[in-house]
Design a protein around this motif. Sequence first.
Motif, PDB file in Angstrom:
ATOM      1  N   TYR A  53      -3.108  12.247   0.522  1.00 32.21           N
ATOM      2  CA  TYR A  53      -3.153  11.678   1.998  1.00 32.21           C
ATOM      3  C   TYR A  53      -3.063  10.552   2.705  1.00 32.21           C
ATOM      4  CZ  TYR A  53      -4.100  13.442   6.729  1.00 32.21           C
ATOM      5  OH  TYR A  53      -3.754  14.198   8.562  1.00 32.21           O
ATOM      6  N   VAL A  54      -1.871   9.941   3.099  1.00 32.84           N
ATOM      7  CA  VAL A  54      -1.580   8.779   4.181  1.00 32.84           C
ATOM      8  C   VAL A  54      -1.433   9.258   5.693  1.00 32.84           C
ATOM      9  CG1 VAL A  54       0.340   6.965   4.537  1.00 32.84           C
ATOM     10  CG2 VAL A  54       0.029   8.289   1.869  1.00 32.84           C
ATOM     11  N   ALA A  55      -2.305   7.743   5.784  1.00 33.49           N
ATOM     12  CA  ALA A  55      -2.262   8.016   7.349  1.00 33.49           C
ATOM     13  C   ALA A  55      -1.634   6.714   8.105  1.00 33.49           C
ATOM     14  CB  ALA A  55      -3.638   8.183   7.965  1.00 33.49           C
ATOM     15  N   SER A  56      -1.349   6.630   9.033  1.00 31.22           N
ATOM     16  CA  SER A  56      -0.424   5.983   9.998  1.00 31.22           C
ATOM     17  C   SER A  56      -0.852   6.268  11.361  1.00 31.22           C
ATOM     18  CB  SER A  56       0.502   5.473  10.053  1.00 31.22           C
ATOM     19  OG  SER A  56       1.681   5.881   8.876  1.00 31.22           O
ATOM     20  N   ALA A  57      -0.739   4.922  11.910  1.00 28.51           N
ATOM     21  CA  ALA A  57      -1.195   4.379  13.728  1.00 28.51           C
ATOM     22  C   ALA A  57       0.215   3.931  14.201  1.00 28.51           C
ATOM     23  CB  ALA A  57      -2.349   3.652  13.900  1.00 28.51           C
ATOM     24  N   ASP A  58       0.286   4.688  15.331  1.00 33.49           N
ATOM     25  CA  ASP A  58       0.961   4.505  16.509  1.00 33.49           C
ATOM     26  C   ASP A  58       2.080   2.524  16.686  1.00 33.49           C
ATOM     27  OD1 ASP A  58      -0.210   4.915  18.385  1.00 33.49           O
ATOM     28  OD2 ASP A  58       1.335   6.111  19.210  1.00 33.49           O
ATOM     29  N   ARG A  59       0.628   2.495  17.289  1.00 30.61           N
ATOM     30  CA  ARG A  59       0.167   1.147  17.111  1.00 30.61           C
ATOM     31  C   ARG A  59      -0.066  -0.247  16.400  1.00 30.61           C
ATOM     32  NH1 ARG A  59      -3.008   0.718  22.661  1.00 30.61           N
ATOM     33  NH2 ARG A  59      -3.866   1.760  21.821  1.00 30.61           N
ATOM     34  N   ASP A  60       0.363   0.742  15.232  1.00 31.85           N
ATOM     35  CA  ASP A  60       0.095  -0.436  13.766  1.00 31.85           C
ATOM     36  C   ASP A  60       0.817  -0.749  13.226  1.00 31.85           C
ATOM     37  OD1 ASP A  60      -0.915  -2.619  12.149  1.00 31.85           O
ATOM     38  OD2 ASP A  60      -2.301   0.597  11.020  1.00 31.85           O
TER      39      ASP A  60
ATOM     40  N   TRP B 130       2.709  -3.420  11.968  1.00 32.97           N
ATOM     41  CA  TRP B 130       2.452  -4.352  11.352  1.00 32.97           C
ATOM     42  C   TRP B 130       2.035  -3.925   9.886  1.00 32.97           C
ATOM     43  CZ3 TRP B 130       4.025  -9.116  10.556  1.00 32.97           C
ATOM     44  CH2 TRP B 130       3.148 -10.246   9.704  1.00 32.97           C
ATOM     45  N   ALA B 131       1.876  -2.412   9.691  1.00 30.28           N
ATOM     46  CA  ALA B 131       1.856  -2.149   8.684  1.00 30.28           C
ATOM     47  C   ALA B 131       2.864  -0.490   8.300  1.00 30.28           C
ATOM     48  CB  ALA B 131       0.370  -0.828   8.404  1.00 30.28           C
TER      49      ALA B 131
ATOM     50  N   GLY C 206       1.292  -1.168  -0.288  1.00 31.56           N
ATOM     51  CA  GLY C 206       0.298   0.087  -0.298  1.00 31.56           C
ATOM     52  C   GLY C 206       1.276   1.304   0.700  1.00 31.56           C
ATOM     53  N   ALA C 207       0.957   2.095   0.708  1.00 32.73           N
ATOM     54  CA  ALA C 207       2.321   3.045   1.028  1.00 32.73           C
ATOM     55  C   ALA C 207       2.644   2.722   1.410  1.00 32.73           C
ATOM     56  CB  ALA C 207       1.182   4.141   2.333  1.00 32.73           C
ATOM     57  N   ALA C 208       3.143   2.009   2.747  1.00 33.06           N
ATOM     58  CA  ALA C 208       4.456   1.103   2.929  1.00 33.06           C
ATOM     59  C   ALA C 208       5.877   0.858   2.293  1.00 33.06           C
ATOM     60  CB  ALA C 208       4.837   0.661   4.836  1.00 33.06           C
ATOM     61  N   LEU C 209       7.069   1.457   2.243  1.00 36.40           N
ATOM     62  CA  LEU C 209       7.683   1.006   1.049  1.00 36.40           C
ATOM     63  C   LEU C 209       8.372  -0.691   1.723  1.00 36.40           C
ATOM     64  CD1 LEU C 209      10.534   4.305   1.763  1.00 36.40           C
ATOM     65  CD2 LEU C 209       9.427   3.695  -0.446  1.00 36.40           C
ATOM     66  N   SER C 210       8.536  -1.648   0.576  1.00 43.72           N
ATOM     67  CA  SER C 210       8.696  -2.689   1.095  1.00 43.72           C
ATOM     68  C   SER C 210      10.261  -2.875   1.049  1.00 43.72           C
ATOM     69  CB  SER C 210       8.667  -3.215  -0.805  1.00 43.72           C
ATOM     70  OG  SER C 210       7.134  -3.452  -0.856  1.00 43.72           O
ATOM     71  N   ARG C 211      11.317  -1.639   0.396  1.00 44.67           N
ATOM     72  CA  ARG C 211      12.031  -2.076   1.296  1.00 44.67           C
ATOM     73  C   ARG C 211      13.135  -1.231   2.311  1.00 44.67           C
ATOM     74  NH1 ARG C 211      12.519  -0.854  -4.516  1.00 44.67           N
ATOM     75  NH2 ARG C 211      13.743  -1.851  -5.829  1.00 44.67           N
ATOM     76  N   HIS C 212      11.607  -0.158   2.627  1.00 44.28           N
ATOM     77  CA  HIS C 212      12.228  -0.386   4.291  1.00 44.28           C
ATOM     78  C   HIS C 212      11.721  -1.735   5.554  1.00 44.28           C
ATOM     79  CE1 HIS C 212      10.470   2.038   8.373  1.00 44.28           C
ATOM     80  NE2 HIS C 212      12.291   2.565   7.835  1.00 44.28           N
ATOM     81  N   GLN C 213      11.595  -2.644   4.541  1.00 45.37           N
ATOM     82  CA  GLN C 213      11.181  -3.880   5.580  1.00 45.37           C
ATOM     83  C   GLN C 213      11.044  -3.968   6.797  1.00 45.37           C
ATOM     84  OE1 GLN C 213      15.093  -5.390   3.871  1.00 45.37           O
ATOM     85  NE2 GLN C 213      13.871  -6.507   2.551  1.00 45.37           N
ATOM     86  N   LYS C 214      10.648  -2.513   7.078  1.00 46.42           N
ATOM     87  CA  LYS C 214      10.220  -3.585   8.838  1.00 46.42           C
ATOM     88  C   LYS C 214       8.125  -3.427   8.881  1.00 46.42           C
ATOM     89  CE  LYS C 214      13.234  -0.422  10.741  1.00 46.42           C
ATOM     90  NZ  LYS C 214      13.375   1.123  11.888  1.00 46.42           N
ATOM     91  N   GLY C 215       8.071  -4.397   9.546  1.00 45.75           N
ATOM     92  CA  GLY C 215       6.488  -4.428   9.578  1.00 45.75           C
ATOM     93  C   GLY C 215       5.624  -5.776   8.678  1.00 45.75           C
ATOM     94  N   GLU C 216       4.716  -5.640   7.933  1.00 46.06           N
ATOM     95  CA  GLU C 216       4.710  -7.342   7.164  1.00 46.06           C
ATOM     96  C   GLU C 216       5.430  -6.815   5.782  1.00 46.06           C
ATOM     97  OE1 GLU C 216      -0.072  -9.165   5.980  1.00 46.06           O
ATOM     98  OE2 GLU C 216       0.484  -7.255   5.177  1.00 46.06           O
TER      99      GLU C 216
END
Length: 315
Positions: A224-231, A233-234, A170-180
């Motif tokens: 617009y992109v939104a996150s949650a600080d306890r999410d 996995w995303a 989705g919005a998260a960088l795949s190369r960041h390799q954190k979360g799912e």
Amino acid sequence: MNLLLYLPQSANEQAVPVLLLLNFGGNHTIHSDPAIAITQGYLREKYRPAEEFRGKKAPRYPIEALLARGYGIATANYGDIDPDFHDGFENGIHSLFNAPSQRSGDAWGAVGAWAWGLSRFMDYLETDTDVDHSRVAVLGHSRLGKAALWAGAQDERFAMVISNNSGCTGAALSRHQKGESVAQVNKSFPHWFCENYKQHNDKESSLPVDQHMLIALMAPRPVYVASADRDLWADPEGEFLSCVHAAPVYKLFDLDGMQTEKMPASNQPINDGHIGYHVRQGEHDLTPYDWSCYMDFADKHWKASQQKDGKVISK
């Protein structure tokens, strides 16, 4: 596909902007309004029996607040487009295009199908004279945030694109390799993406693209992109970095994308450019706080463009 549309009374006087999104449990789950028909199509097990879930997801859809701000809301059950399980692509919209045996390695999956459905709803909204079809935002949460981004990238009729906790692919960088990871999302949901995507399991560095490029495809339209600080996995940080690295494309249009490269604190939204972002306190969810930020962002871009010499221009 059954679309539920709520419009403010001001629609009687002039066409109004609308936020369009798919829902998970059926139209009847978003409000206790008894006039909403019970969804008869595919529903995930957690939303059955359907009759018991009327209004159960209302906190995710603050209809009264949207109407009070002058926005309409349009929604439909994502299962009306394609069931969310690995059925070999024999059900849903896929079966009307290609037989499963004819599918190529880059053939669309469920996320592509849901994005396709969002564009078909846009076809309708263009015909509704109560809707300002030049101000329709496509929005999605979680896996449907992935679909909203893909719909916005493909269909420039969406004047604004909003991703809520969309995470991997989705919005998260795949190369960041954190979360799912790519491998995890493909293993858990093998029907979401094309078969060729599995070639990059545990090999994110081999991807020819990354998610900041998807965000950049919205330019010059606001996103617009939104996150949650306890999410976690995303991958909130990965989602923010996609916004940062998409910003140079907006410069090509002489527009400001993301105005900072420093991730904000929780509940400190960034909305001063054409790329908006916030990370809120809490878990993986779509909340009234998120909606408030989205409406503030839409106000900034849409209401300003509707004004000239201090007067609102009717559409």
